[in-house]
Write a protein that holds these residues in place. Sequence first.
Motif, PDB file in Angstrom:
ATOM      1  N   VAL A   1       0.855  -1.186   0.000  1.00 34.17           N
ATOM      2  CA  VAL A   1       0.000   0.000   0.000  1.00 34.17           C
ATOM      3  C   VAL A   1       0.891   1.236   0.000  1.00 34.17           C
ATOM      4  O   VAL A   1       1.794   1.355   0.835  1.00 34.17           O
ATOM      5  CB  VAL A   1      -0.928   0.010   1.233  1.00 34.17           C
ATOM      6  N   VAL A   2       0.630   2.133  -0.950  1.00 34.92           N
ATOM      7  CA  VAL A   2       1.419   3.359  -1.050  1.00 34.92           C
ATOM      8  C   VAL A   2       0.550   4.565  -0.734  1.00 34.92           C
ATOM      9  O   VAL A   2      -0.637   4.592  -1.046  1.00 34.92           O
ATOM     10  CB  VAL A   2       2.090   3.517  -2.432  1.00 34.92           C
ATOM     11  N   ASP A   3       1.178   5.558  -0.106  1.00 29.61           N
ATOM     12  CA  ASP A   3       0.447   6.773   0.235  1.00 29.61           C
ATOM     13  C   ASP A   3       0.447   7.742  -0.940  1.00 29.61           C
ATOM     14  O   ASP A   3       0.979   7.444  -2.014  1.00 29.61           O
ATOM     15  CB  ASP A   3       1.014   7.413   1.507  1.00 29.61           C
ATOM     16  N   GLU A   4      -0.125   8.906  -0.723  1.00 27.22           N
ATOM     17  CA  GLU A   4      -0.278   9.878  -1.817  1.00 27.22           C
ATOM     18  C   GLU A   4       1.055  10.389  -2.348  1.00 27.22           C
ATOM     19  O   GLU A   4       1.119  10.956  -3.442  1.00 27.22           O
ATOM     20  CB  GLU A   4      -1.141  11.053  -1.353  1.00 27.22           C
ATOM     21  N   TYR A   5       2.129  10.221  -1.590  1.00 23.05           N
ATOM     22  CA  TYR A   5       3.448  10.687  -2.021  1.00 23.05           C
ATOM     23  C   TYR A   5       4.295   9.566  -2.616  1.00 23.05           C
ATOM     24  O   TYR A   5       5.449   9.768  -2.955  1.00 23.05           O
ATOM     25  CB  TYR A   5       4.189  11.326  -0.840  1.00 23.05           C
ATOM     26  N   GLY A   6       3.730   8.360  -2.693  1.00 18.40           N
ATOM     27  CA  GLY A   6       4.467   7.225  -3.253  1.00 18.40           C
ATOM     28  C   GLY A   6       5.263   6.462  -2.223  1.00 18.40           C
ATOM     29  O   GLY A   6       5.970   5.513  -2.564  1.00 18.40           O
ATOM     30  N   GLY A   7       5.156   6.855  -0.966  1.00 23.31           N
ATOM     31  CA  GLY A   7       5.858   6.138   0.105  1.00 23.31           C
ATOM     32  C   GLY A   7       5.073   4.899   0.522  1.00 23.31           C
ATOM     33  O   GLY A   7       3.869   4.800   0.300  1.00 23.31           O
ATOM     34  N   THR A   8       5.762   3.957   1.125  1.00 24.95           N
ATOM     35  CA  THR A   8       5.125   2.740   1.581  1.00 24.95           C
ATOM     36  C   THR A   8       4.347   3.001   2.865  1.00 24.95           C
ATOM     37  O   THR A   8       4.922   3.428   3.874  1.00 24.95           O
ATOM     38  CB  THR A   8       6.181   1.639   1.832  1.00 24.95           C
ATOM     39  N   ALA A   9       3.042   2.737   2.821  1.00 29.35           N
ATOM     40  CA  ALA A   9       2.190   2.937   3.990  1.00 29.35           C
ATOM     41  C   ALA A   9       2.001   1.645   4.775  1.00 29.35           C
ATOM     42  O   ALA A   9       1.834   1.658   5.995  1.00 29.35           O
ATOM     43  CB  ALA A   9       0.830   3.485   3.555  1.00 29.35           C
ATOM     44  N   GLY A  10       2.037   0.506   4.078  1.00 28.73           N
ATOM     45  CA  GLY A  10       1.841  -0.789   4.736  1.00 28.73           C
ATOM     46  C   GLY A  10       1.589  -1.864   3.704  1.00 28.73           C
ATOM     47  O   GLY A  10       1.947  -1.730   2.537  1.00 28.73           O
ATOM     48  N   ILE A  11       0.941  -2.937   4.162  1.00 30.63           N
ATOM     49  CA  ILE A  11       0.596  -4.030   3.262  1.00 30.63           C
ATOM     50  C   ILE A  11      -0.851  -4.438   3.507  1.00 30.63           C
ATOM     51  O   ILE A  11      -1.426  -4.140   4.563  1.00 30.63           O
ATOM     52  CB  ILE A  11       1.499  -5.275   3.451  1.00 30.63           C
ATOM     53  N   VAL A  12      -1.402  -5.115   2.533  1.00 34.15           N
ATOM     54  CA  VAL A  12      -2.725  -5.705   2.677  1.00 34.15           C
ATOM     55  C   VAL A  12      -2.646  -7.096   2.050  1.00 34.15           C
ATOM     56  O   VAL A  12      -1.948  -7.296   1.059  1.00 34.15           O
ATOM     57  CB  VAL A  12      -3.829  -4.836   2.039  1.00 34.15           C
ATOM     58  N   THR A  13      -3.316  -8.055   2.678  1.00 37.54           N
ATOM     59  CA  THR A  13      -3.302  -9.427   2.172  1.00 37.54           C
ATOM     60  C   THR A  13      -4.735  -9.917   2.037  1.00 37.54           C
ATOM     61  O   THR A  13      -5.648  -9.387   2.651  1.00 37.54           O
ATOM     62  CB  THR A  13      -2.542 -10.374   3.120  1.00 37.54           C
ATOM     63  N   LEU A  14      -4.894 -10.933   1.179  1.00 36.25           N
ATOM     64  CA  LEU A  14      -6.225 -11.530   1.057  1.00 36.25           C
ATOM     65  C   LEU A  14      -6.643 -12.142   2.366  1.00 36.25           C
ATOM     66  O   LEU A  14      -7.763 -12.103   2.759  1.00 36.25           O
ATOM     67  CB  LEU A  14      -6.231 -12.595  -0.039  1.00 36.25           C
TER      68      LEU A  14
END
Length: 168
Positions: free
Chosen positions: A155-168
């Motif tokens: 998951v990337v934020d509005e600036y292209g930085g890594t915000a986290g992850i999401v999994t099924l």
Amino acid sequence: LIAHLLFRGQARVTHTVTEAELRMLIDISAEEGAVGEEEAELMERVFRFYDRRVNEVMVPRTEVVWLEAGTTIADYYRAFSETPHSRFPVYHDSLDSVVGVVNIKDVLRAVAQGRATPETPIDELARPAYFVPETKLVGALFVEMQERRQHMAIVVDEYGGTAGIVTL
């Protein structure tokens, strides 16, 4: 049952069914006793979940176990023994530079086939990372991940930085 069939891709609908039509079907089923009150509430929660944004359900970057590019398979095994996840994101230099995702199956397969040793860098076995904006709706992402056969997204934020992850 309706939500299970539709969201698991088992139902074959010949025309597009709107969310309003599905909700009406659930309401009618509940009124007629075909679906219990608890089941109807569960289905309603599914709709509410699918309308949420990814940043509401993601694992924040501070809580993710990351592997740095160059980490050996031997060190990967140690990380896996402490936190037995099937997938780990791999980064280069900083968490904002994710280069891939390594899957335990790929590691085990490579070792079993003799294509990797304990000294092999883990990034050689990483699959390309799948990136999604934090504002994406969970329902749309779920369908996309199923179609692309992705089990983890960065998951990337509005600036292209890594915000986290999401999994099924």
